[in-house]
Write a protein that holds these residues in place. Structure first.
Motif, PDB file in Angstrom:
ATOM      1  N   GLU A 260     -23.669 -11.134  14.397  1.00 22.30           N
ATOM      2  CA  GLU A 260     -23.753 -12.729  14.782  1.00 22.30           C
ATOM      3  C   GLU A 260     -24.841 -13.294  14.799  1.00 22.30           C
ATOM      4  O   GLU A 260     -25.924 -12.764  15.707  1.00 22.30           O
ATOM      5  CB  GLU A 260     -22.786 -12.780  15.836  1.00 22.30           C
ATOM      6  CG  GLU A 260     -22.452 -14.308  16.196  1.00 22.30           C
ATOM      7  CD  GLU A 260     -21.781 -14.588  17.512  1.00 22.30           C
ATOM      8  OE1 GLU A 260     -20.527 -14.847  17.309  1.00 22.30           O
ATOM      9  OE2 GLU A 260     -22.431 -14.625  18.425  1.00 22.30           O
ATOM     10  N   GLY A 261     -25.310 -14.540  14.265  1.00 27.02           N
ATOM     11  CA  GLY A 261     -26.441 -15.279  14.622  1.00 27.02           C
ATOM     12  C   GLY A 261     -26.114 -16.635  14.875  1.00 27.02           C
ATOM     13  O   GLY A 261     -24.825 -17.343  14.482  1.00 27.02           O
ATOM     14  N   GLN A 262     -26.893 -17.206  15.580  1.00 27.27           N
ATOM     15  CA  GLN A 262     -26.882 -18.773  15.970  1.00 27.27           C
ATOM     16  C   GLN A 262     -27.845 -19.533  15.170  1.00 27.27           C
ATOM     17  O   GLN A 262     -29.119 -19.106  15.168  1.00 27.27           O
ATOM     18  CB  GLN A 262     -27.219 -18.742  17.285  1.00 27.27           C
ATOM     19  CG  GLN A 262     -26.593 -20.433  17.759  1.00 27.27           C
ATOM     20  CD  GLN A 262     -26.931 -20.451  19.442  1.00 27.27           C
ATOM     21  OE1 GLN A 262     -27.461 -19.831  20.072  1.00 27.27           O
ATOM     22  NE2 GLN A 262     -26.118 -21.782  19.969  1.00 27.27           N
ATOM     23  N   CYS A 263     -27.739 -20.524  14.491  1.00 27.61           N
ATOM     24  CA  CYS A 263     -28.414 -21.411  13.977  1.00 27.61           C
ATOM     25  C   CYS A 263     -29.246 -22.304  14.764  1.00 27.61           C
ATOM     26  O   CYS A 263     -28.691 -22.832  15.652  1.00 27.61           O
ATOM     27  CB  CYS A 263     -27.549 -22.460  12.953  1.00 27.61           C
ATOM     28  SG  CYS A 263     -28.599 -23.743  12.133  1.00 27.61           S
ATOM     29  N   ALA A 264     -30.619 -22.342  14.753  1.00 28.64           N
ATOM     30  CA  ALA A 264     -31.625 -22.957  15.684  1.00 28.64           C
ATOM     31  C   ALA A 264     -31.451 -24.176  15.417  1.00 28.64           C
ATOM     32  O   ALA A 264     -31.944 -25.214  16.449  1.00 28.64           O
ATOM     33  CB  ALA A 264     -33.024 -22.345  15.360  1.00 28.64           C
TER      34      ALA A 264
ATOM     35  N   LYS B 146     -22.354 -20.703  15.491  1.00 31.33           N
ATOM     36  CA  LYS B 146     -22.621 -19.443  15.547  1.00 31.33           C
ATOM     37  C   LYS B 146     -21.816 -18.693  14.546  1.00 31.33           C
ATOM     38  O   LYS B 146     -20.275 -18.790  14.578  1.00 31.33           O
ATOM     39  CB  LYS B 146     -21.969 -18.845  16.886  1.00 31.33           C
ATOM     40  CG  LYS B 146     -22.969 -19.260  18.071  1.00 31.33           C
ATOM     41  CD  LYS B 146     -22.398 -18.851  19.358  1.00 31.33           C
ATOM     42  CE  LYS B 146     -23.161 -19.495  20.592  1.00 31.33           C
ATOM     43  NZ  LYS B 146     -22.579 -19.510  22.126  1.00 31.33           N
TER      44      LYS B 146
ATOM     45  N   ARG C 131     -36.991 -17.353  11.764  1.00 33.90           N
ATOM     46  CA  ARG C 131     -37.283 -18.671  12.919  1.00 33.90           C
ATOM     47  C   ARG C 131     -36.272 -19.447  12.717  1.00 33.90           C
ATOM     48  O   ARG C 131     -35.894 -20.455  13.717  1.00 33.90           O
ATOM     49  CB  ARG C 131     -38.555 -19.341  12.295  1.00 33.90           C
ATOM     50  CG  ARG C 131     -39.832 -18.819  12.776  1.00 33.90           C
ATOM     51  CD  ARG C 131     -40.943 -19.563  12.362  1.00 33.90           C
ATOM     52  NE  ARG C 131     -41.264 -19.111  10.928  1.00 33.90           N
ATOM     53  CZ  ARG C 131     -42.209 -20.016  10.463  1.00 33.90           C
ATOM     54  NH1 ARG C 131     -42.941 -20.791  10.665  1.00 33.90           N
ATOM     55  NH2 ARG C 131     -42.300 -19.685   8.953  1.00 33.90           N
TER      56      ARG C 131
ATOM     57  N   LEU D   6     -33.075 -18.813  13.360  1.00 35.79           N
ATOM     58  CA  LEU D   6     -32.044 -17.996  13.963  1.00 35.79           C
ATOM     59  C   LEU D   6     -32.390 -18.286  15.614  1.00 35.79           C
ATOM     60  O   LEU D   6     -33.597 -17.918  15.718  1.00 35.79           O
ATOM     61  CB  LEU D   6     -31.547 -16.510  13.719  1.00 35.79           C
ATOM     62  CG  LEU D   6     -30.836 -16.409  12.234  1.00 35.79           C
ATOM     63  CD1 LEU D   6     -31.077 -14.976  12.008  1.00 35.79           C
ATOM     64  CD2 LEU D   6     -29.537 -17.028  12.244  1.00 35.79           C
ATOM     65  N   THR D   7     -31.464 -18.707  16.381  1.00 39.99           N
ATOM     66  CA  THR D   7     -31.883 -18.393  17.822  1.00 39.99           C
ATOM     67  C   THR D   7     -31.584 -17.054  18.248  1.00 39.99           C
ATOM     68  O   THR D   7     -32.649 -16.553  19.116  1.00 39.99           O
ATOM     69  CB  THR D   7     -30.981 -19.656  18.563  1.00 39.99           C
ATOM     70  OG1 THR D   7     -30.995 -20.815  17.974  1.00 39.99           O
ATOM     71  CG2 THR D   7     -31.142 -19.432  20.060  1.00 39.99           C
ATOM     72  N   TYR D   8     -30.670 -16.446  17.752  1.00 40.02           N
ATOM     73  CA  TYR D   8     -30.457 -14.955  17.883  1.00 40.02           C
ATOM     74  C   TYR D   8     -29.939 -14.616  16.801  1.00 40.02           C
ATOM     75  O   TYR D   8     -29.243 -15.115  16.126  1.00 40.02           O
ATOM     76  CB  TYR D   8     -29.794 -14.948  19.266  1.00 40.02           C
ATOM     77  CG  TYR D   8     -28.355 -15.002  19.200  1.00 40.02           C
ATOM     78  CD1 TYR D   8     -27.256 -14.236  18.702  1.00 40.02           C
ATOM     79  CD2 TYR D   8     -27.938 -16.302  19.832  1.00 40.02           C
ATOM     80  CE1 TYR D   8     -26.130 -14.558  18.874  1.00 40.02           C
ATOM     81  CE2 TYR D   8     -26.835 -16.876  19.763  1.00 40.02           C
ATOM     82  CZ  TYR D   8     -25.812 -15.707  19.262  1.00 40.02           C
ATOM     83  OH  TYR D   8     -24.399 -16.148  19.410  1.00 40.02           O
ATOM     84  N   LEU D   9     -30.126 -13.124  16.809  1.00 42.01           N
ATOM     85  CA  LEU D   9     -29.118 -12.455  15.829  1.00 42.01           C
ATOM     86  C   LEU D   9     -28.776 -11.068  16.554  1.00 42.01           C
ATOM     87  O   LEU D   9     -29.442 -10.251  17.002  1.00 42.01           O
ATOM     88  CB  LEU D   9     -29.990 -11.636  14.564  1.00 42.01           C
ATOM     89  CG  LEU D   9     -29.296 -11.158  13.354  1.00 42.01           C
ATOM     90  CD1 LEU D   9     -28.350 -11.828  12.861  1.00 42.01           C
ATOM     91  CD2 LEU D   9     -30.189 -10.413  12.488  1.00 42.01           C
ATOM     92  N   ARG D  10     -27.544 -11.187  16.783  1.00 44.27           N
ATOM     93  CA  ARG D  10     -26.717  -9.932  17.675  1.00 44.27           C
ATOM     94  C   ARG D  10     -26.208  -8.927  16.853  1.00 44.27           C
ATOM     95  O   ARG D  10     -25.381  -9.172  15.974  1.00 44.27           O
ATOM     96  CB  ARG D  10     -25.659 -10.631  18.489  1.00 44.27           C
ATOM     97  CG  ARG D  10     -25.104  -9.671  19.572  1.00 44.27           C
ATOM     98  CD  ARG D  10     -23.932  -9.855  20.394  1.00 44.27           C
ATOM     99  NE  ARG D  10     -22.776  -9.942  19.371  1.00 44.27           N
ATOM    100  CZ  ARG D  10     -21.810 -10.596  19.187  1.00 44.27           C
ATOM    101  NH1 ARG D  10     -21.798 -11.837  19.787  1.00 44.27           N
ATOM    102  NH2 ARG D  10     -21.085 -10.539  18.255  1.00 44.27           N
TER     103      ARG D  10
END
Length: 89
Positions: A30-34, A39, A80, A82-86
């Motif tokens: 799961e990732g969050q778009c910056a 998500k 860059r 992505l805010t995060y990649l879980r």
């Protein structure tokens, strides 16, 4: 030129390229778009492979999430967008 002029694949199409770098299945991560904060699973990203590398864009806002380029014996990865990649283990 808008990304809408090109056909895209889903994020699963990047599995082969990403498996050269990551030992885990990034398409299930799961990732969050910056840009918009959406998500989503990476598999839902819109993948463009017409460029010299791979470009993954957010399925919601089309912001660039990931760029991956193979150049000779090097791989360049830009996350860059992505805010995060879980990655679940």
């Amino acid at each position: 030129m808008s990304s809408h002029t090109y056909e895209y694949l889903d994020g699963n199409a990047a599995a082969g390229e990403l498996s050269k770098i990551f030992t885990m299945d990034v398409t299930a991560a799961e990732g969050q778009c910056a840009n918009c904060g959406a998500k989503r699973r990476f598999a839902e990203a819109h993948l463009y492979m017409q460029a010299p590398g791979v470009v993954a864009r957010c399925a919601v806002c089309e912001h660039v999430l990931l760029r991956l380029v193979n150049a000779r014996q090097r791989v360049f990865v830009d996350l860059r967008g992505l805010t995060y990649l879980r990655l679940d283990i």
